[in-house]
Structure formats: C-alpha cells, structure tokens
Design an enzyme around this catalytic site. Structure first.
Site, PDB file in Angstrom:
ATOM      1  CB  SER A  14      -0.947  -0.060   1.201  1.00 42.53           C
ATOM      2  OG  SER A  14      -1.956   0.889   1.074  1.00 42.53           O
TER       3      SER A  14
ATOM      4  CG  ASP B  21      -6.433  -3.718  -3.687  1.00 38.81           C
ATOM      5  OD1 ASP B  21      -7.031  -2.711  -3.257  1.00 38.81           O
ATOM      6  OD2 ASP B  21      -5.300  -4.045  -3.316  1.00 38.81           O
TER       7      ASP B  21
ATOM      8  CG  HIS C  92      -5.543  -2.528   0.128  1.00 36.39           C
ATOM      9  ND1 HIS C  92      -4.905  -2.171  -1.050  1.00 36.39           N
ATOM     10  CD2 HIS C  92      -4.968  -1.787   1.086  1.00 36.39           C
ATOM     11  CE1 HIS C  92      -4.000  -1.267  -0.789  1.00 36.39           C
ATOM     12  NE2 HIS C  92      -4.009  -1.006   0.486  1.00 36.39           N
TER      13      HIS C  92
END
Ligand code: NAG
Ligand code: NAG
Ligand code: NAG
Length: 414
Positions: free
Chosen positions: A186, A356, A389
């Site tokens: 991320s 995601d 995610h």
C-alpha cells in the site's frame, strides 16, 4: 472522471480501509465501536514492544532498534535475524518490510508463524527488518518536538520518502553491510516507488517487491467518489486542522458517523465498494487487528494522498498556492515523481489483486505502463483474481498465493 472533493474522500477511504477488514459479515458496528471507545489509545504507549508481544512468544529471536531520521524523528524497528531453526552461519540477506498508512509493522505479524510474511521470510533464511513510520504508536518520539504540538505532524508522504526511508535503509545497511531487499504494501509501495524513482537508496537496494501497489489512484471505485463529491473540499482542515490524524479520536469518529448517516450512503456497501472484498481473512486475526490498529498519521499526509487521487499524477505535496509552492520548491507547481526513472535493471516483483478497490486494476496498469521500458527479465508481475487490499497482509492462504513467490523472487536475486 468524477471530480473528487478529495481530502474528505480520502479520510473516508482511510477509515473505510480500517473498517474493511471487518469483512462481509456486516460487523460494521464492532469497528465503529472500536473507533468510538478508544479515544487517545493511539497515543498510549504500550509497555511491551512488537518483539515481545508478537515475535518472541513464537520462539523467534527479535531485536528492537531505534533509528533517528535526519529531521529528528525517532523510529522503532524490529529485526528477526533468523528463523526458528537457525540455518547456519552463512551471511543472511536483509529484507526491509514497510507497512501502509494508518497501521504499523505489527499488521504483518497478526497471523500464525506459518502464515505471516516476516516469519516465513526468516524461516527461509533471510534477515528480516520491520519498519514503522513516524506517528505510529512506537514512533511518537522526536529529538525536540512533542506529538501534542502541531509541528510534530507537519509532514506528508514526501517526508517518508526523504527522511524515513533513507534512515531505515541506512540503518539496516550499516548493520548488515549488505544490499537490501525491499517489500512494501500500500503506501509502503508508493514511498518506495517515489524514492527509487529519484535514485535514492540505489547503492543499498538489491530488489523490490510491491504488494497491492498504490501509485496512481485516480480509478478508485465509485462509492467513494459519490461520497466524496458530497463532502466539502475544505472539510478536513476545518475539522482536524493541520495536526495529528488519529482515526480513533473523537473527530474522526464523528466524521465517519456523519458520512455514514448521509442520506443514501450505506456504510456496509461503502466498505465493499471502497476497499474491495477481501476473500481470505481470519476472524480472529481481524479481532487482533482491531485491537492494534488503526493508528495515527498526519492530516497533511492524508491531504497529500487526496491530492494524488484528485490529480492523477504523483507529485510532491501541493501547498495550494503558487507562492507557497515557489517558496518550498522554487517552482509554482509541486515537482512530479517520475516512476519511469526507476533504474531499469532493478529487479521488481509486483503483486496485485482483482478485488482491490484501493489499488485498482486500471491504476496498476498505469503504473505498469510507466515501467514498460523496464528490463523484461527484471520485472515479475502477479495478478491474483480474488485478492483485495488486506488479503496481501493477512490472507490465511497468502503464503501459498503470494509469499512463496516473493521468497522465490528474492532467492533468484542471490
Ligand atoms: C551509517 O554509517 C555511516 C558511516 O559510519 C554514518 O555516516 C551514517 O550516519 C550511518 N547511518 C545510519 C543510518 O546509521
Ligand atoms: C484463525 O486464527 C486462529 C487464532 O490465531 C487460529 O487458531 C486458526 O487456526 C486460524 N484459522 C485459519 C484457517 O488459519
Ligand atoms: C520520465 O523519465 C523517463 C525516463 O527517464 C523520460 O523518458 C521521461 O521523459 C520522463 N518524463 C517526464 C515527464 O519528465
């Protein structure tokens, strides 16, 4: 594309990222409860560090380290120098693991030793270093500033690129005398990409793995856009000021509640729509996550991320006024990071998920487009249809699906 009233939108996004792990069972209420009840918890020092609570209990060696950035922040790092069964005396290659926004290094360690990335890497013979960014619970010290003062929070992810990463890279390099494999998730991917594009760490970097990469953010899915479009652009500064953004604090709770009470906004749907539906989380791990996260970052960091969403390019923090930018950068507009400048022979592994919504497939394509001149045999790309995610850090099957590939990628660089 729909214009996004970005700061508020990004706050919503960030909060939803935290809520997301609650998953599809509609346990939204429990996460909201945790936001409301733990006011100030992010600031409360925990007696035992990450080594004691999450690593040594599983029979691994673990060292706590302190690293001071050039701008005075005192960062906490953990090192797992070897696997549970020490694999002899040959020199181990160091790996630096960098978490994302609003969490700290502990998120990597919530699953069992057989399932979590740092321990799998250690058991595969690597020397594992876990970074924690400024503002998170064990990184709230500075040589002269105090987190109760706004000056402590006057930074965005530019400073993570300019100060935090160089400090931890320098520290690991000095301790091991070896080039480093980097892993980011991320925001940890964005700051890595930005840093490497400027040629920083080139002399200390051996290869890089980007999980759930965040670089371009303009295709983030629609529920957020709809919500954000309804929010005021200036809302975030009115509510929070330029200061700490504590997702467990009363302001953030109230903000989330206000968004969720918005006519037509269903927070259950919002969570899936904004973050993607994680396929493979363990409910016990999610509970553990909510006991430990979310954690603070700076409001300025959230605004900078929001600018990245709004502008569709990766630039330094925009002060919003040509004269301020001129003072800071010597130009009226903030300078861009050029991802295409990453050394073409740097071995890179990218893994992204089809579900995601934060690291949207179209945005990953844009990133890959900027890497199109990369040496073909130096770029490995993995697409995981079912992953969203959080699966990349906490998926119960992440070892088989992702981590074994990461291990193999690093072993291929020896
Ligand atoms: C690493 O070692 C060099 C040379 O001794 C020193 O100048 C530098 O400050 C050290 N960096 C870190 C991050 O410890
Ligand atoms: C989920 O977590 C619990 C507690 O750590 C563990 O006992 C259980 O085996 C895990 N389940 C799976 C499928 O990994
Ligand atoms: C970015 O870097 C690439 C490769 O060095 C170069 O060809 C390109 O012109 C740069 N783009 C910008 C906008 O500077």
């Amino acid at each position: 594309m729909q214009p996004m009233a970005s700061p508020a939108g990004l706050v919503a996004l960030a909060i939803c990222f935290l809520v997301l792990v609650v998953g599809p069972d509609g346990a939204y209420g429990s996460s909201r409860g945790s936001f409301g009840q733990n006011n100030g918890a992010a600031a409360a020092p925990v007696v035992n560090g990450i080594c004691a609570t999450s690593v040594t209990i599983h029979g691994y060696k673990c060292e706590e380290h302190e690293v001071i950035t050039e701008d005075g922040y005192i960062l906490n790092m953990q090192r797992i120098p070897e696997g549970r069964v020490s694999s002899g005396g040959n020199k181990k290659q160091p790996i630096l693991i960098q978490h994302g926004v609003l969490v700290d290094g502990m998120t990597w360690l919530l699953n069992s030793p057989q399932q979590n990335l740092p321990m799998i890497l250690a058991d595969n013979g690597f020397d594992v270093w876990i970074a924690n960014t400024r503002g998170t619970r064990f990184c709230r010290q500075h040589v002269s500033l105090d987190p109760v003062h706004p000056e402590f929070w006057d930074w965005s992810w530019d400073e993570l690129v300019s100060y935090d990463l160089p400090a931890v890279f320098g520290f690991v390099f000095n301790h091991t005398g070896q080039k480093i494999h980097y892993i980011g998730h991320s925001l940890g991917t964005l700051i890595g990409l930005a840093s490497f594009s400027e040629g920083h760490q080139a002399d200390k970097l051996k290869s890089a793995a980007f999980l759930s990469p965040i670089a371009y953010l303009s295709h983030m899915k629609t529920a957020l856009g709809v919500l954000a479009a309804r929010a005021f652009v200036g809302e975030i500064t009115t509510i929070f000021g330029i200061a700490e953004f504590n997702p467990k604090g009363p302001e953030a709770s109230a903000f989330l509640k206000a968004l969720c009470d918005y006519p037509g906004v269903d927070c259950y749907d919002l969570v899936s729509a904004v973050t993607g539906k994680n396929c493979c989380l363990n409910a016990s791990t999610v509970d553990l996550f909510l006991q430990n996260e979310p954690q603070s970052t700076s409001t300025k960091n959230m605004v900078h991320l929001a600018q990245t969403v709004r502008d569709g390019v990766i630039k330094k923090y925009d002060y919003g006024r040509p004269d301020y930018n001129l003072m800071r950068y010597g130009e009226p507009m903030p300078p861009a990071y050029n991802i295409s400048n990453i050394a073409r022979d740097l071995p890179i592994f990218i893994s992204y998920g089809g579900q995601d919504a934060l690291s949207d497939v179209q945005d990953v394509q844009l990133l890959l487009d900027h890497l199109k001149f990369h040496d073909v045999n130096k770029l490995s790309i993995q697409y995981i249809k079912d992953y969203a995610h959080a699966d990349f850090i906490m998926g119960i099957n992440a070892k088989d699906v992702v981590y074994n590939q990461v291990v193999q990628f690093f072993k291929n660089q020896q």
